[in-house]
Design a protein around this motif. Structure first.
Motif, PDB file in Angstrom:
ATOM      1  N   ASP A   5      25.821 -21.907  -1.940  1.00 45.34           N
ATOM      2  CA  ASP A   5      25.091 -21.544  -1.611  1.00 45.34           C
ATOM      3  C   ASP A   5      24.332 -19.633  -1.854  1.00 45.34           C
ATOM      4  O   ASP A   5      25.239 -18.882  -1.445  1.00 45.34           O
ATOM      5  N   PRO A   6      23.591 -19.987  -3.204  1.00 43.64           N
ATOM      6  CA  PRO A   6      23.177 -18.429  -3.242  1.00 43.64           C
ATOM      7  C   PRO A   6      22.258 -18.133  -2.143  1.00 43.64           C
ATOM      8  O   PRO A   6      22.944 -16.190  -2.649  1.00 43.64           O
ATOM      9  N   GLY A   7      21.245 -17.541  -0.635  1.00 42.59           N
ATOM     10  CA  GLY A   7      21.110 -17.316  -0.349  1.00 42.59           C
ATOM     11  C   GLY A   7      22.310 -16.615   0.214  1.00 42.59           C
ATOM     12  O   GLY A   7      22.167 -14.846   0.874  1.00 42.59           O
ATOM     13  N   VAL A  12      26.114 -10.903   0.394  1.00 46.28           N
ATOM     14  CA  VAL A  12      26.517 -10.163  -0.141  1.00 46.28           C
ATOM     15  C   VAL A  12      26.820  -9.033  -1.052  1.00 46.28           C
ATOM     16  O   VAL A  12      27.011  -7.552  -0.857  1.00 46.28           O
ATOM     17  N   LEU A  13      26.066  -9.444  -1.840  1.00 43.03           N
ATOM     18  CA  LEU A  13      25.035  -8.387  -3.000  1.00 43.03           C
ATOM     19  C   LEU A  13      23.986  -7.345  -2.297  1.00 43.03           C
ATOM     20  O   LEU A  13      24.768  -6.293  -2.162  1.00 43.03           O
ATOM     21  N   HIS A  92      33.430 -20.027  -1.649  1.00 40.45           N
ATOM     22  CA  HIS A  92      32.574 -20.183  -2.484  1.00 40.45           C
ATOM     23  C   HIS A  92      33.493 -19.921  -3.838  1.00 40.45           C
ATOM     24  O   HIS A  92      33.082 -20.360  -4.746  1.00 40.45           O
ATOM     25  N   GLY A  93      35.028 -19.628  -3.220  1.00 40.61           N
ATOM     26  CA  GLY A  93      36.352 -19.881  -4.283  1.00 40.61           C
ATOM     27  C   GLY A  93      35.770 -18.273  -5.237  1.00 40.61           C
ATOM     28  O   GLY A  93      36.784 -18.757  -6.812  1.00 40.61           O
ATOM     29  N   GLY A  94      35.231 -16.893  -4.056  1.00 36.27           N
ATOM     30  CA  GLY A  94      35.513 -16.248  -5.716  1.00 36.27           C
ATOM     31  C   GLY A  94      36.324 -15.407  -4.880  1.00 36.27           C
ATOM     32  O   GLY A  94      37.120 -15.278  -4.069  1.00 36.27           O
ATOM     33  N   ALA A  95      36.738 -14.048  -5.133  1.00 34.80           N
ATOM     34  CA  ALA A  95      37.442 -13.025  -5.148  1.00 34.80           C
ATOM     35  C   ALA A  95      36.252 -11.509  -5.445  1.00 34.80           C
ATOM     36  O   ALA A  95      35.607 -11.869  -5.473  1.00 34.80           O
ATOM     37  N   ILE A  96      37.210 -10.540  -3.880  1.00 35.65           N
ATOM     38  CA  ILE A  96      36.110  -9.900  -3.897  1.00 35.65           C
ATOM     39  C   ILE A  96      37.258  -8.595  -3.970  1.00 35.65           C
ATOM     40  O   ILE A  96      38.850  -8.681  -2.878  1.00 35.65           O
ATOM     41  N   PRO A 113      32.757 -18.304  -9.010  1.00 33.64           N
ATOM     42  CA  PRO A 113      32.606 -19.818 -10.560  1.00 33.64           C
ATOM     43  C   PRO A 113      31.100 -20.087 -10.452  1.00 33.64           C
ATOM     44  O   PRO A 113      30.589 -20.067  -9.393  1.00 33.64           O
ATOM     45  N   LEU A 114      30.700 -20.330 -11.721  1.00 30.71           N
ATOM     46  CA  LEU A 114      29.662 -20.521 -11.493  1.00 30.71           C
ATOM     47  C   LEU A 114      28.821 -21.772 -11.384  1.00 30.71           C
ATOM     48  O   LEU A 114      30.030 -22.370 -11.458  1.00 30.71           O
ATOM     49  N   PRO A 115      28.111 -21.972 -10.404  1.00 33.68           N
ATOM     50  CA  PRO A 115      27.597 -23.270  -9.893  1.00 33.68           C
ATOM     51  C   PRO A 115      27.840 -24.730 -10.877  1.00 33.68           C
ATOM     52  O   PRO A 115      27.416 -24.318 -12.442  1.00 33.68           O
ATOM     53  N   GLY A 116      28.586 -25.029 -11.092  1.00 28.86           N
ATOM     54  CA  GLY A 116      29.284 -26.564 -12.171  1.00 28.86           C
ATOM     55  C   GLY A 116      30.385 -26.322 -12.522  1.00 28.86           C
ATOM     56  O   GLY A 116      30.887 -27.162 -13.383  1.00 28.86           O
ATOM     57  N   ALA A 117      30.943 -25.247 -12.780  1.00 28.45           N
ATOM     58  CA  ALA A 117      32.294 -24.863 -13.213  1.00 28.45           C
ATOM     59  C   ALA A 117      33.318 -25.597 -12.630  1.00 28.45           C
ATOM     60  O   ALA A 117      33.593 -25.461 -11.748  1.00 28.45           O
TER      61      ALA A 117
END
Length: 124
Positions: A5-7, A12-13, A92-96, A113-117
């Protein structure tokens, strides 16, 4: 597969940039970074705020956690922003995380992770 979800990642950013603005003084620089790391994207916000004392960085991502750096006293907040960011990034499967030391620059970053990775072979 995790839904991308890019939104939410934009939220976050936006939060990290907002915090950099809130905790940095006038006439300071806030830098945004983005780079591909393998199958992930790392985005970061670097500021020239008061820095974060050793031992405090890890708990900043907990609900209702507020920094105790004397240089940031009087800055208003609820201690929810970074905790929400952590939930979004991890969903989203990431870390902060954060790299900082008291009295110096801070660098808040997250990877996702990039979409599709890693999707190769799924659904077959």
């Amino acid at each position: 597969m995790t839904t991308y979800d890019p939104g939410c990642l934009r939220q976050v950013l936006n939060n990290l940039v907002g915090n950099a603005i809130k905790f940095s003084g006038p006439e300071t620089t806030i830098a945004l970074e983005a780079k591909k790391k393998g199958d992930s994207l790392e985005a970061a916000v670097r500021d020239q705020g008061p820095g974060i004392p050793e031992g405090e960085a890890g708990r900043l991502f907990d609900l209702f956690a507020m920094g105790e750096n004397p240089a940031s006293r009087g800055v208003r907040g609820h201690g929810l922003g970074l905790a929400i960011c952590k939930k979004i990034v991890e969903a989203h499967g990431g870390a902060i995380g954060v790299e900082s030391e008291a009295g110096r620059v801070s660098r808040f970053y997250f990877t996702n992770p990039l979409p599709g990775a890693g999707d190769a072979g799924e659904g077959e």
